[in-house]
Design a protein around this motif. Structure first.
Motif, mmCIF file in Angstrom:
data_model
loop_
_atom_site.group_PDB
_atom_site.id
_atom_site.type_symbol
_atom_site.label_atom_id
_atom_site.label_comp_id
_atom_site.label_asym_id
_atom_site.label_seq_id
_atom_site.Cartn_x
_atom_site.Cartn_y
_atom_site.Cartn_z
ATOM 1 N N THR A 1 0.841 -1.198 0.000
ATOM 2 C CA THR A 1 0.000 0.000 0.000
ATOM 3 C C THR A 1 0.876 1.248 0.000
ATOM 4 N N PHE A 2 0.284 2.340 -0.421
ATOM 5 C CA PHE A 2 0.968 3.628 -0.481
ATOM 6 C C PHE A 2 0.081 4.636 0.219
ATOM 7 N N GLU B 1 0.219 1.190 -15.717
ATOM 8 C CA GLU B 1 -1.114 1.731 -15.478
ATOM 9 C C GLU B 1 -1.432 1.584 -13.995
ATOM 10 N N VAL B 2 -1.918 2.661 -13.398
ATOM 11 C CA VAL B 2 -2.288 2.671 -11.986
ATOM 12 C C VAL B 2 -3.767 3.045 -11.901
ATOM 13 N N ASP B 3 -4.591 2.094 -11.477
ATOM 14 C CA ASP B 3 -6.031 2.325 -11.384
ATOM 15 C C ASP B 3 -6.393 3.123 -10.133
ATOM 16 N N LEU C 1 -3.369 11.269 -5.826
ATOM 17 C CA LEU C 1 -2.407 11.383 -6.913
ATOM 18 C C LEU C 1 -0.992 11.049 -6.435
ATOM 19 N N ASP C 2 -0.611 11.580 -5.286
ATOM 20 C CA ASP C 2 0.755 11.334 -4.792
ATOM 21 C C ASP C 2 1.000 9.852 -4.523
ATOM 22 N N ALA C 3 0.037 9.181 -3.894
ATOM 23 C CA ALA C 3 0.187 7.757 -3.601
ATOM 24 C C ALA C 3 0.174 6.936 -4.898
ATOM 25 N N ALA C 4 -0.648 7.334 -5.861
ATOM 26 C CA ALA C 4 -0.691 6.628 -7.151
ATOM 27 C C ALA C 4 0.643 6.766 -7.879
#
Length: 111
Positions: A28-29, A51-53, A59-62
């Motif tokens: 996890t982020f 690709e990050v769903d 946004l920062d964690a993605a």
């Protein structure tokens, strides 16, 4: 014959389970889980996309999740974590590509 059927069934089960990640084993982020996918570009495995769903969660964690997936891709395919990002974790927010709540990175493994 029976042994071959058992071996085949065991292999199919292992493949089916390989795609499942137990909740406690997920990375996890900022406490958030992002489903990520990496793909080679054309026939060149060194060039890839990530690709990050559900980027709308954070946004920062993605961005962190995308960087992690890119690093995992390059280590798996080339044994290196060096990446030349065309669009990646350090790209300014206004230059990022987001399509239908999916963040898309582009990079090249640099062995």
């Amino acid at each position: 014959m029976h042994v071959m059927k058992l071996a085949l069934a065991t292999g199919v089960l292992a493949l089916a389970l390989a795609g499942c990640t137990a909740k406690e084993d997920r990375v996890t982020f900022d406490g958030l889980y992002f489903k990520t996918k990496s793909h080679k570009v054309d026939d060149d495995r060194s060039r890839f996309t990530v690709e990050v769903d559900r980027v709308s969660q954070s946004l920062d964690a993605a961005r962190e999740a995308g960087g992690y997936e890119g690093t995992r891709y390059c280590i798996t395919n080339f044994g290196t974590s060096r990446i030349d990002w065309a669009v990646g974790p350090d790209t300014p927010p206004q230059a990022l590509q987001v399509v239908k709540d999916t963040l898309i990175f582009q990079g090249e493994c640099n062995p």
